[in-house]
Design a protein around this motif. Structure first.
Motif, PDB file in Angstrom:
ATOM      1  N   THR A 287       0.576  -1.284   0.415  1.00 53.83           N
ATOM      2  CA  THR A 287      -0.001   0.441   0.164  1.00 53.83           C
ATOM      3  C   THR A 287       1.126   1.368  -0.040  1.00 53.83           C
ATOM      4  N   SER A 288       1.862   1.040  -0.374  1.00 55.02           N
ATOM      5  CA  SER A 288       3.138   2.401   0.138  1.00 55.02           C
ATOM      6  C   SER A 288       3.225   2.756  -1.055  1.00 55.02           C
ATOM      7  N   LEU A 289       2.942   1.895  -2.665  1.00 56.11           N
ATOM      8  CA  LEU A 289       2.671   2.080  -4.041  1.00 56.11           C
ATOM      9  C   LEU A 289       1.626   2.623  -4.376  1.00 56.11           C
ATOM     10  N   GLY A 290       2.343   3.450  -5.301  1.00 57.33           N
ATOM     11  CA  GLY A 290       0.304   3.990  -6.426  1.00 57.33           C
ATOM     12  C   GLY A 290       0.877   5.766  -6.019  1.00 57.33           C
ATOM     13  N   TYR A 291       0.344   6.347  -6.692  1.00 51.63           N
ATOM     14  CA  TYR A 291       0.383   8.227  -7.141  1.00 51.63           C
ATOM     15  C   TYR A 291      -0.081   8.543  -5.667  1.00 51.63           C
ATOM     16  N   GLY A 292       1.511   9.515  -5.816  1.00 55.38           N
ATOM     17  CA  GLY A 292       1.104  10.066  -4.242  1.00 55.38           C
ATOM     18  C   GLY A 292       1.222   9.160  -2.466  1.00 55.38           C
ATOM     19  N   THR A 293       2.208   8.532  -3.004  1.00 51.82           N
ATOM     20  CA  THR A 293       2.149   7.856  -1.719  1.00 51.82           C
ATOM     21  C   THR A 293       3.629   7.725  -2.253  1.00 51.82           C
ATOM     22  N   SER A 294       4.564   7.418  -0.670  1.00 50.54           N
ATOM     23  CA  SER A 294       5.995   7.199   0.287  1.00 50.54           C
ATOM     24  C   SER A 294       6.992   6.771  -1.811  1.00 50.54           C
ATOM     25  N   CYS A 295       5.631   5.992  -1.762  1.00 49.12           N
ATOM     26  CA  CYS A 295       6.747   5.186  -2.644  1.00 49.12           C
ATOM     27  C   CYS A 295       6.739   5.429  -4.335  1.00 49.12           C
ATOM     28  N   GLY A 296       6.085   6.204  -4.833  1.00 52.10           N
ATOM     29  CA  GLY A 296       5.241   6.637  -5.753  1.00 52.10           C
ATOM     30  C   GLY A 296       6.116   6.873  -6.793  1.00 52.10           C
ATOM     31  N   ASN A 297       7.208   6.983  -6.571  1.00 49.81           N
ATOM     32  CA  ASN A 297       8.423   7.600  -7.472  1.00 49.81           C
ATOM     33  C   ASN A 297       8.628   6.723  -8.222  1.00 49.81           C
ATOM     34  N   LEU A 298       9.234   5.827  -7.578  1.00 49.47           N
ATOM     35  CA  LEU A 298       9.971   4.227  -7.826  1.00 49.47           C
ATOM     36  C   LEU A 298       9.395   4.080  -9.495  1.00 49.47           C
ATOM     37  N   ASP A 299      10.631   3.372 -10.003  1.00 48.68           N
ATOM     38  CA  ASP A 299      10.102   3.040 -11.940  1.00 48.68           C
ATOM     39  C   ASP A 299       9.671   1.598 -11.045  1.00 48.68           C
ATOM     40  N   ALA A 300       9.473   0.781 -12.547  1.00 54.96           N
ATOM     41  CA  ALA A 300       8.638  -0.070 -12.266  1.00 54.96           C
ATOM     42  C   ALA A 300       9.472  -1.214 -11.854  1.00 54.96           C
ATOM     43  N   TYR A 301      10.446  -1.336 -11.559  1.00 49.82           N
ATOM     44  CA  TYR A 301      11.479  -1.874 -11.042  1.00 49.82           C
ATOM     45  C   TYR A 301      12.022  -1.921 -10.341  1.00 49.82           C
ATOM     46  N   GLY A 302      11.555  -0.838  -9.456  1.00 51.84           N
ATOM     47  CA  GLY A 302      11.498  -0.458  -7.832  1.00 51.84           C
ATOM     48  C   GLY A 302      10.217  -0.790  -7.119  1.00 51.84           C
ATOM     49  N   ASN A 303       9.116  -0.775  -7.911  1.00 46.34           N
ATOM     50  CA  ASN A 303       7.763  -1.099  -7.266  1.00 46.34           C
ATOM     51  C   ASN A 303       8.004  -2.596  -6.891  1.00 46.34           C
ATOM     52  N   ILE A 304       8.374  -3.734  -7.875  1.00 45.70           N
ATOM     53  CA  ILE A 304       8.585  -5.645  -8.669  1.00 45.70           C
ATOM     54  C   ILE A 304       9.425  -5.702  -7.055  1.00 45.70           C
ATOM     55  N   SER A 305      10.447  -4.566  -7.014  1.00 44.62           N
ATOM     56  CA  SER A 305      11.850  -4.868  -5.585  1.00 44.62           C
ATOM     57  C   SER A 305      10.838  -4.511  -4.557  1.00 44.62           C
ATOM     58  N   TYR A 306       9.903  -3.908  -4.490  1.00 51.83           N
ATOM     59  CA  TYR A 306       8.846  -3.397  -3.283  1.00 51.83           C
ATOM     60  C   TYR A 306       8.272  -4.666  -2.630  1.00 51.83           C
ATOM     61  N   ALA A 307       7.213  -4.889  -4.085  1.00 51.95           N
ATOM     62  CA  ALA A 307       6.351  -5.686  -3.400  1.00 51.95           C
ATOM     63  C   ALA A 307       6.857  -7.660  -3.239  1.00 51.95           C
ATOM     64  N   PHE A 308       7.938  -7.783  -4.057  1.00 50.74           N
ATOM     65  CA  PHE A 308       9.078  -8.144  -3.749  1.00 50.74           C
ATOM     66  C   PHE A 308       9.592  -8.363  -1.499  1.00 50.74           C
ATOM     67  N   ASN A 309      10.275  -7.374  -1.346  1.00 48.28           N
ATOM     68  CA  ASN A 309      11.395  -7.159  -0.609  1.00 48.28           C
ATOM     69  C   ASN A 309      10.142  -7.501   0.687  1.00 48.28           C
ATOM     70  N   SER A 310       9.146  -6.788   0.522  1.00 47.22           N
ATOM     71  CA  SER A 310       7.689  -6.888   1.365  1.00 47.22           C
ATOM     72  C   SER A 310       6.846  -7.840   1.670  1.00 47.22           C
ATOM     73  N   TYR A 311       6.872  -8.902   1.057  1.00 50.46           N
ATOM     74  CA  TYR A 311       7.125 -11.198   1.162  1.00 50.46           C
ATOM     75  C   TYR A 311       8.015 -11.340   1.433  1.00 50.46           C
ATOM     76  N   TYR A 312       9.455 -10.793   1.674  1.00 47.72           N
ATOM     77  CA  TYR A 312      10.308 -11.612   1.920  1.00 47.72           C
ATOM     78  C   TYR A 312       9.917 -11.443   3.611  1.00 47.72           C
ATOM     79  N   GLN A 313       9.921  -9.885   4.090  1.00 47.06           N
ATOM     80  CA  GLN A 313      10.755  -9.431   4.999  1.00 47.06           C
ATOM     81  C   GLN A 313       9.254 -10.435   6.270  1.00 47.06           C
ATOM     82  N   GLN A 314       8.442 -10.113   5.727  1.00 49.19           N
ATOM     83  CA  GLN A 314       6.850 -10.644   6.358  1.00 49.19           C
ATOM     84  C   GLN A 314       6.981 -12.172   6.835  1.00 49.19           C
TER      85      GLN A 314
END
Length: 378
Positions: A287-314
């Motif tokens: 939920t930190s991904l998307g327009y106007g969010t804290s991670c809203g300025n990531l590129d495509a690779y950054g968005n995908i990495s954020y998703a992978f890492n969120s699952y990994y850390q959880q």
């Protein structure tokens, strides 16, 4: 719930916001009977005087027929039921508990005046027969006061069961606005001035102590970000309560400084990418991904990495949690960018330093979910 808990009753909440219009009346026939049953049980146990039963209601149970608080009354479709409940609460010495969220006004209406949501000045004040309203909290609160007054319960006590401001998940949900709102609210009610219709102290509870990374996001991605503290017990922003600031948790231990990210050599056209991201986000928190969010300025690779890492850390950095169809790998270089933080899981009883054992744990294992942060008004 007020300044001197030694002389105040304890409250039992029956349900939470059961009459939201989005529920389509699902709980109209059960809430009041449940309220009466719990009160009867308390009386039978000899606790009727010490413990009061109440039902936290969303502010949408009342509305104004005008743009002013004085037009306030209970929602027509539940008016008679609300009056029955109010009478029952009053007869048993219980308060009317309401959850008020000025953020939602701004979220639902892009044209809503931003400054009216806060407490530090609004140029277009509302004048309601000589009572001046400079913020939406006072106006909302007093709309309820008018609703109670019109139905014969003008002196009924009111408790604000939830109030706060989210820090992510929407363009208006950020730490700057949250600090502005929460500190403004504290100063506003600590003054003892109350609202134009109810002078004096206000009983209120901040929502919430910490984020809830598994909460439903049906109302919006911001729902997982109401916490005053980060998942590791560090304050998200400065907040002064009774001349004291927030204090970070001590001796927090983290798992290894490693993150699960997408391999830079993988093409975005790879058919497995979308499936893997969907899998990760459905089982973790994106939920930190998307327009106007804290991670809203990531590129495509950054968005995908954020998703992978969120699952990994959880999943406590389990090695198997960073195996996304040859799309991912571990890195010891922090991929965080600006306000966008790639989290590292904290060490819990169900995790180990190398993530090789233990059941999956939520990022909020360190505290109980749905904790309400008390604002004490002396």
């Amino acid at each position: 719930m007020s300044g001197d808990a030694r002389h105040d009753p304890t409250y039992v909440a029956v349900g939470n916001e059961p009459f939201l219009s989005t529920y389509n009346g699902s709980f109209l026939g059960t809430t009041f009977p449940a309220l009466k049953n719990v009160q009867a049980a308390l009386i039978k146990a000899g606790l009727g005087n010490q413990v009061k039963v109440t039902v936290p209601l969303n502010a949408d149970v009342y509305e104004s027929s005008t743009t002013l608080p004085s037009g306030g009354d209970f929602r027509p479709d539940i008016h008679d039921l609300m009056v029955e409940i109010v009478k029952f609460l009053s007869d048993n010495g219980a308060p009317f508990t309401v959850n008020i969220y000025p953020f939602i006004s701004l979220y639902n209406d892009p044209s809503f005046p931003v400054d009216y949501a806060f407490f530090d000045g609004y140029s277009s004040s509302l004048n309601d027969n000589g009572k001046i309203y400079q913020n939406v909290f006072d106006a909302n609160h007093d709309t309820l006061v008018w609703a109670l007054q019109k139905n014969g319960y003008g002196n009924m006590s009111i408790v604000v069961g939830e109030i706060g401001w989210p820090t992510d998940g929407d363009i208006n949900a950020n730490a700057k606005y949250a600090q502005r709102f929460n500190q403004g609210f504290i100063s506003h009610i600590s003054s003892g001035n109350g609202t134009p219709m109810r002078l004096g102290p206000v009983d209120a509870y901040f929502f919430s102590l910490i984020d809830e990374d598994a909460k439903s996001i049906q109302p919006g991605n911001f729902e997982r970000h109401w916490g005053v503290f980060n998942y590791d017990g560090t304050p998200k922003y400065n907040l002064t309560l009774n001349s004291r600031g927030l204090v970070a948790a001590n001796n927090i231990r983290y798992l290894a400084r490693q993150w699960c990210v997408m391999l830079s050599t993988v093409s975005l056209d790879n058919s497995e990418v979308a499936l893997s991201v969907s899998y990760a986000c459905s089982r973790a928190d994106c939920t930190s991904l998307g327009y106007g969010t804290s991670c809203g300025n990531l590129d495509a690779y950054g968005n995908i990495s954020y998703a992978f890492n969120s699952y990994y850390q959880q999943n406590n950095q389990l090695a198997s949690a960073c195996k996304f169809s040859n799309l991912s790998d571990l890195t010891t270089t922090d991929p965080s960018v600006g306000d966008c933080k790639f989290k590292i899981m904290i060490q819990t009883e169900s995790s180990s330093l190398n993530g090789s054992s233990g059941a999956p744990a939520k990022l909020v294992d360190m505290v109980v979910l749905m904790f309400i942060f008390l604002v004490t008004v002396l």
